[in-house]
Design an enzyme around this catalytic site. Structure first.
Site, mmCIF file in Angstrom:
data_model
loop_
_atom_site.group_PDB
_atom_site.id
_atom_site.type_symbol
_atom_site.label_atom_id
_atom_site.label_comp_id
_atom_site.label_asym_id
_atom_site.label_seq_id
_atom_site.Cartn_x
_atom_site.Cartn_y
_atom_site.Cartn_z
ATOM 1 N N GLU A 136 29.191 10.241 23.740
ATOM 2 C CA GLU A 136 29.460 8.846 24.120
ATOM 3 C C GLU A 136 30.621 8.311 23.056
ATOM 4 O OE1 GLU A 136 29.249 7.599 27.069
ATOM 5 O OE2 GLU A 136 27.566 9.204 27.710
ATOM 6 N N ASP A 143 32.798 15.906 24.874
ATOM 7 C CA ASP A 143 31.776 17.226 24.438
ATOM 8 C C ASP A 143 32.303 17.648 23.113
ATOM 9 O OD1 ASP A 143 29.852 16.832 26.530
ATOM 10 O OD2 ASP A 143 30.872 18.498 27.866
HETATM 11 ZN ZN LIG Z 1 30.909 11.563 29.307
#
Ligand SMILES: [Zn+2]
Length: 412
Positions: free
Chosen positions: A277, A358
């Site tokens: 996030e 990611d």
């Molecule tokens: Zn995401």
């Protein structure tokens, strides 16, 4: 174009949209039965795999029934000129034209919501219940509905009234003023969502001091990203499915973790999810998504301004006079092929952002905890491990689990 042709066009668009969704859905439903890819080996045991297949089959069957029902109902109402009839009826009740429009928007919203309630109830209390996801009581369901109506009445009422007034005063140029107003509103909601809207439905409490909090704080210091506002939300009030999100802009931003997420994941996995996030923030994805939706709204409103005074469109819906609300309604259908195409690009953009977030988490934290967290999230929600590529391309805002894991494994 005469009104008859417009009516056929509306029906054609609805039919095309319906069939496209069905074809993609059927392909995706076939695709789930493929063998599990090696990278995802062990994610489901035999029993859970059978359960996930049954769950997805049931959700798919139910979606076919509910979407077919609303499609046929919509065709019937259009064909019989139901919207024109409603317009005439409301005209008798309202003293002035702007009120007719306001009533019309209200009636159409509440009617479609009421029609959807039996489907909501079945989905939540029968399907989700059967697979152990539903934690909602009948009382919560009813209260959610009532609160939702009050919110819609206030917020939706203000927005609709503003729209009607701006069209009256500025005619075709209304779109510029309304666009500015709606953009300010979107930014406002984004900033105050956690402090104004969420508390109406859920309890937010600050994350207590402890191992998890210090793990998060330690990580946030290494990436120089102050995370002072971490909250836990009682998602378990409604569903056992877990989630996490950021809300707000600048210094006011808050991190919200579902209690169901905390319960099922290790601290390392939770930090991995948060690192992802943080990646969205650092890579400016939040700002860009906001800007893109504002641009998209502007384009849509500009296009609407070209249609909003057309008499033929009102007649196509069965109206006797040119009515703003009838034209807005028809426009929503006419715009849907464009919105499908825009949605496709937005999903493409969103999936690119997911890969970037990611990668950010892998580089600034660790690879393994995020991978296991994503696997757990998918298996806990009995998700589809092998979606059909076309379905994924059109509908997925996140890449499939397999693609995300492959991309992360490839990072040195
Ligand atoms: Zn995401």
């Amino acid at each position: 174009m005469d009104y008859q042709t417009i009516l056929y066009l509306l029906i054609g668009i609805l039919t095309f949209d319906f069939l496209l969704n069905k074809v993609l859905g059927i392909l995706n439903n076939k695709s789930r039965k493929q063998p599990i890819p090696v990278e995802l080996d062990g994610i489901y045991d035999e029993e859970k795999y059978t359960k996930s297949q049954a769950y997805q089959a049931e959700v798919f069957r139910f979606s076919i029934i509910s979407s077919t029902f609303s499609f046929l109902l919509m065709l019937l109402v259009l064909w019989l000129g139901g919207f024109g009839w409603l317009d005439e009826y409301l005209r008798g009740l309202a003293s002035v034209e702007p009120l007719t429009s306001l009533y019309f928007f209200g009636v159409v919203y509440f009617a479609s919501d009421l029609i959807g309630i039996p489907f909501d109830i079945y989905g939540t209390f029968v399907i989700e219940e059967k697979y152990g996801f539903n934690k909602m009581t009948a009382k919560t369901f009813v209260l959610d509905k009532l609160k939702g109506y009050v919110l819609t009445l206030i917020i939706g009422g203000i927005i609709a009234a503003l729209f009607i007034v701006l069209v009256m005063f500025f005619e075709e140029n209304f779109w510029i003023y309304f666009w500015v107003a709606i953009s300010v509103f979107m930014i406002f909601i984004n900033m105050f969502y956690t402090s104004l809207i969420i508390p109406l439905f859920n309890k937010l409490s600050p994350l207590e001091d402890g191992e998890l909090k210090s793990a998060i704080t330690n990580y946030s210091q290494t990436v120089n990203f102050p995370l002072n506002n971490i909250f836990v939300i009682d998602g378990s009030k409604r569903s056992s499915k877990g989630n996490a999100f950021f809300s707000g802009l600048g210094k006011k931003k808050k991190v919200v973790l579902y209690d169901t997420l905390i319960e099922k994941h290790t601290n390392e996995e939770l930090v991995g999810v948060l690192a992802h996030e943080v990646g969205h923030f650092k890579k400016k994805h939040i700002i860009w998504s906001m800007l893109l939706s504002i641009l998209q709204t502007g384009f849509m409103l500009w296009l609407l301004s070209k249609f909003i005074f057309s008499s033929e469109i009102s007649w196509a819906l069965g109206g006797n006079v040119t009515a703003l609300h009838l034209n807005v309604f028809a426009f929503a259908i006419l715009f849907s092929p464009i919105s499908t195409i825009i949605g496709m690009f937005m999903n493409l953009f969103s999936r690119k952002n997911e890969y970037e977030a990611d990668a950010y988490a892998v580089k600034t934290y660790k690879k393994e905890p995020l991978i296991t967290a994503l696997k757990k999230l998918t298996s806990d929600s009995l998700g589809n491990l092998t979606p059909h590529p076309w379905y994924e391309f059109m509908n997925y805002s996140h890449p499939s689990l397999l693609k995300r894991i492959r991309a992360m494994q490839a990072i040195k």
